[in-house]
Design an enzyme around this catalytic site. Structure first.
Site, PDB file in Angstrom:
ATOM      1  N   SER A  68       0.829  -1.210   0.000  1.00 17.89           N
ATOM      2  CA  SER A  68       0.000   0.000   0.000  1.00 17.89           C
ATOM      3  C   SER A  68       0.859   1.254   0.000  1.00 17.89           C
ATOM      4  CB  SER A  68      -0.884  -0.012   1.251  1.00 17.89           C
ATOM      5  OG  SER A  68      -1.432   1.266   1.482  1.00 17.89           O
TER       6      SER A  68
ATOM      7  N   TYR B 157      -2.256  -0.390  10.241  1.00 18.08           N
ATOM      8  CA  TYR B 157      -2.466  -1.001   8.925  1.00 18.08           C
ATOM      9  C   TYR B 157      -1.224  -0.751   8.048  1.00 18.08           C
ATOM     10  CZ  TYR B 157      -3.671  -1.251   4.030  1.00 18.08           C
ATOM     11  OH  TYR B 157      -3.639  -1.519   2.683  1.00 18.08           O
TER      12      TYR B 157
ATOM     13  N   LYS C 231       1.952  -3.371   6.663  1.00 17.88           N
ATOM     14  CA  LYS C 231       2.416  -3.515   5.269  1.00 17.88           C
ATOM     15  C   LYS C 231       3.927  -3.271   5.199  1.00 17.88           C
ATOM     16  CE  LYS C 231      -1.459  -4.576   3.282  1.00 17.88           C
ATOM     17  NZ  LYS C 231      -1.627  -5.910   2.667  1.00 17.88           N
TER      18      LYS C 231
ATOM     19  N   TYR D 251      -0.447  -0.117  -3.723  1.00 16.46           N
ATOM     20  CA  TYR D 251      -1.691   0.443  -4.271  1.00 16.46           C
ATOM     21  C   TYR D 251      -1.880   1.863  -3.771  1.00 16.46           C
ATOM     22  CZ  TYR D 251      -3.006  -4.567  -4.267  1.00 16.46           C
ATOM     23  OH  TYR D 251      -3.061  -5.937  -4.403  1.00 16.46           O
TER      24      TYR D 251
HETATM   25  C1  WQD Z   1      -9.710   9.397   0.935  1.00 18.69           C
HETATM   26  C2  WQD Z   1      -9.961  10.887   1.180  1.00 18.69           C
HETATM   27  C3  WQD Z   1     -10.197  11.450   3.498  1.00 18.69           C
HETATM   28  C4  WQD Z   1     -13.941   9.219   4.094  1.00 18.69           C
HETATM   29  C5  WQD Z   1      -7.083   4.359   2.447  1.00 18.69           C
HETATM   30  C6  WQD Z   1      -6.228   3.442   3.303  1.00 18.69           C
HETATM   31  C7  WQD Z   1      -6.052   2.144   2.668  1.00 18.69           C
HETATM   32  C8  WQD Z   1      -5.597   2.266   1.245  1.00 18.69           C
HETATM   33  C9  WQD Z   1      -6.187   3.450   0.517  1.00 18.69           C
HETATM   34  C10 WQD Z   1      -5.128   0.105   0.397  1.00 18.69           C
HETATM   35  C11 WQD Z   1      -9.177  11.427   2.369  1.00 18.69           C
HETATM   36  C12 WQD Z   1     -11.503  11.704   2.743  1.00 18.69           C
HETATM   37  C13 WQD Z   1     -12.789   9.758   3.540  1.00 18.69           C
HETATM   38  C14 WQD Z   1     -14.990  10.071   4.511  1.00 18.69           C
HETATM   39  C15 WQD Z   1     -13.713  11.963   3.778  1.00 18.69           C
HETATM   40  N1  WQD Z   1      -6.009   1.090   0.570  1.00 18.69           N
HETATM   41  N2  WQD Z   1     -12.699  11.115   3.382  1.00 18.69           N
HETATM   42  N3  WQD Z   1     -14.843  11.413   4.331  1.00 18.69           N
HETATM   43  O1  WQD Z   1      -7.317   7.274   3.810  1.00 18.69           O
HETATM   44  O2  WQD Z   1      -6.540   7.890   1.419  1.00 18.69           O
HETATM   45  O3  WQD Z   1      -6.408   5.565   2.218  1.00 18.69           O
HETATM   46  O4  WQD Z   1      -7.361   3.801   1.185  1.00 18.69           O
HETATM   47  O5  WQD Z   1      -4.032   0.072   0.811  1.00 18.69           O
HETATM   48  O6  WQD Z   1      -7.306   1.487   2.764  1.00 18.69           O
HETATM   49  O7  WQD Z   1      -4.953   3.971   3.467  1.00 18.69           O
HETATM   50  O8  WQD Z   1      -8.633   6.566   1.751  1.00 18.69           O
HETATM   51  O9  WQD Z   1     -11.000   6.688   1.125  1.00 18.69           O
HETATM   52  O10 WQD Z   1     -10.400   6.724   3.590  1.00 18.69           O
HETATM   53  O11 WQD Z   1      -9.907   8.730   2.183  1.00 18.69           O
HETATM   54  O12 WQD Z   1     -13.614  13.199   3.637  1.00 18.69           O
HETATM   55  O13 WQD Z   1     -16.061   9.627   5.030  1.00 18.69           O
HETATM   56  O14 WQD Z   1     -11.342  11.067   1.491  1.00 18.69           O
HETATM   57  O15 WQD Z   1      -9.946  12.497   4.433  1.00 18.69           O
HETATM   58  O16 WQD Z   1      -8.790  12.764   2.062  1.00 18.69           O
HETATM   59  P1  WQD Z   1      -7.181   6.940   2.358  1.00 18.69           P
HETATM   60  P2  WQD Z   1     -10.058   7.122   2.200  1.00 18.69           P
END
Ligand code: WQD
Length: 335
Positions: A124, A149, A153, A177
């Site tokens: 990740s 998490y 990794k 990813y």
């Molecule tokens: C994306 C953006 C949030 C939810 C995750 C994990 C891991 C990885 C990639 C595999 C951010 C914003 C989110 C919400 C929001 N996958 N957000 N309201 O944290 O970038 O990474 O996915 O390894 O699972 O690291 O993904 O989708 O949680 O957040 O505003 O209800 O959306 O602040 O800017 P993230 P995310």
């Protein structure tokens, strides 16, 4: 010769199984259904019109792994089996290290015993922590992860590097990813998190469906185009194809341990994703700007040059496609 896909009934695993079957690979799938369900297997068969061998169980069970390798001629393993909710990992660190780290030690032990030394590992972009700049290349420093998490990794990547240094007859592809989203165009498989979604896109689709009242946008004071978090969203089908490319690389004569970013190279903000989803699906998403989520970073997107040059991998699907396919799956999904 068969490919063992651990966690093959999961979100990314199931899409990769579809692409593997479409490329005439023979599969053995292992899954404990901790974050997936049996109907995913039926839908993989429906999409591809192909069958595969399936074992229900957990990689913590060494005897089961032994049975799988005794009963099948495995040539390579793609390992997806892991918990992946950042927020949950903060509240359940032991469960995350137990599931994401100790299980791979079992897998590597059994692989060694059976002289199976080809592995594609699902890592990740969280291993980069909060990058000093963007876009991110594979030689950026890793570490300073902000949650168990991401740390799990990081630990597995270190285990694989130490293994390769001890025995360079292994062929290992570590795939980092960025943000996988979207679903297969059939709408039969997609992202179906159990309980309230942690990630942005499944939260948006639940709001669109009326199952959740509104989306909370975690902060609009980041140093980005509109103050909301910027991420590199990659269509899950493009991501699945990236695994095929990595497997093909390991099957070529050159041995080694390889690390690749799998992303589009373009970052989009939360508000840009919401606007795209609304435009493409002609739906309004009710949202409210709230405080930042602890552990979040301003911007994270990839430089995909290395995977383009060495894997001949290039994403094809747009943010419009991701929003259309994610909504198409949600509309068809009935739990
Ligand atoms: C994306 C953006 C949030 C939810 C995750 C994990 C891991 C990885 C990639 C595999 C951010 C914003 C989110 C919400 C929001 N996958 N957000 N309201 O944290 O970038 O990474 O996915 O390894 O699972 O690291 O993904 O989708 O949680 O957040 O505003 O209800 O959306 O602040 O800017 P993230 P995310």
């Amino acid at each position: 010769m068969k490919i063992l896909v651990t966690g093959g009934a999961g979100y990314i695993g199931s899409h990769t199984c579809v692409e593997l079957l479409n490329n005439d690979y023979e599969l053995v799938i292992l899954d404990n259904f901790s974050n997936s369900s049996k109907d995913v297997l039926d839908n993989i068969k429906k999409i591809t019109n192909k069958d595969f061998t399936f074992y229900e169980g957990d990689m913590i069970d060494k005897n089961l792994l032994q049975t799988i390798f005794n009963e099948n001629e495995i040539e390579a393993v793609i390992d997806f089996a892991a918990f992946k909710a950042v927020g949950e990992s903060v509240s359940k660190p032991v469960a995350y290290y137990q599931n994401n780290v100790s299980t791979i030690l079992n897998l590597l032990t059994i692989m060694q015993e059976h002289n199976v030394k080809k592995l594609v590992f699902s890592s990740s972009a969280t291993v980069y922590g909060n990058p000093a700049s963007v876009p991110i290349t594979e030689d950026f420093p890793i570490g300073n992860t902000t949650n168990p998490y991401g740390t799990s990794k990081l630990m597995v990547e270190q285990i694989l590097k130490d293994l390769y240094n001890s025995d360079n007859s292994w062929d290992i592809a570590i795939l980092r990813y960025f943000n996988p989203v979207g679903a297969h165009e059939s709408g039969l498989i997609g992202e179906a998190p159990i309980g309230k979604p942690n990630n942005l896109m499944p939260f948006i689709t639940k709001v669109a469906k009326g199952e959740l009242p509104k989306l909370m946008v975690f902060g609009n004071d980041y140093n980005t185009v509109d103050g909301t978090g910027v991420r590199d969203y990659i269509h899950v089908v493009d991501l699945a194809i990236g695994h095929i490319k990595a497997l093909e690389k390991l099957n070529k004569e050159n041995k080694g341990l390889f690390i690749y970013n799998l992303g589009t190279g373009t970052g989009y903000s939360v508000l840009q994703l919401i606007e795209t989803f609304e435009r493409v699906n002609n739906i309004r998403i009710n949202y409210e700007i709230t405080d930042r989520r602890p552990g979040d970073i301003d911007s994270c997107y990839s430089d995909p040059t290395k995977s383009k040059n060495e894997l001949n991998f290039q994403t094809k699907k747009s943010l419009d496609d991701m929003c259309k396919d994610a909504w198409n799956f949600e509309k068809n999904y009935h739990k």
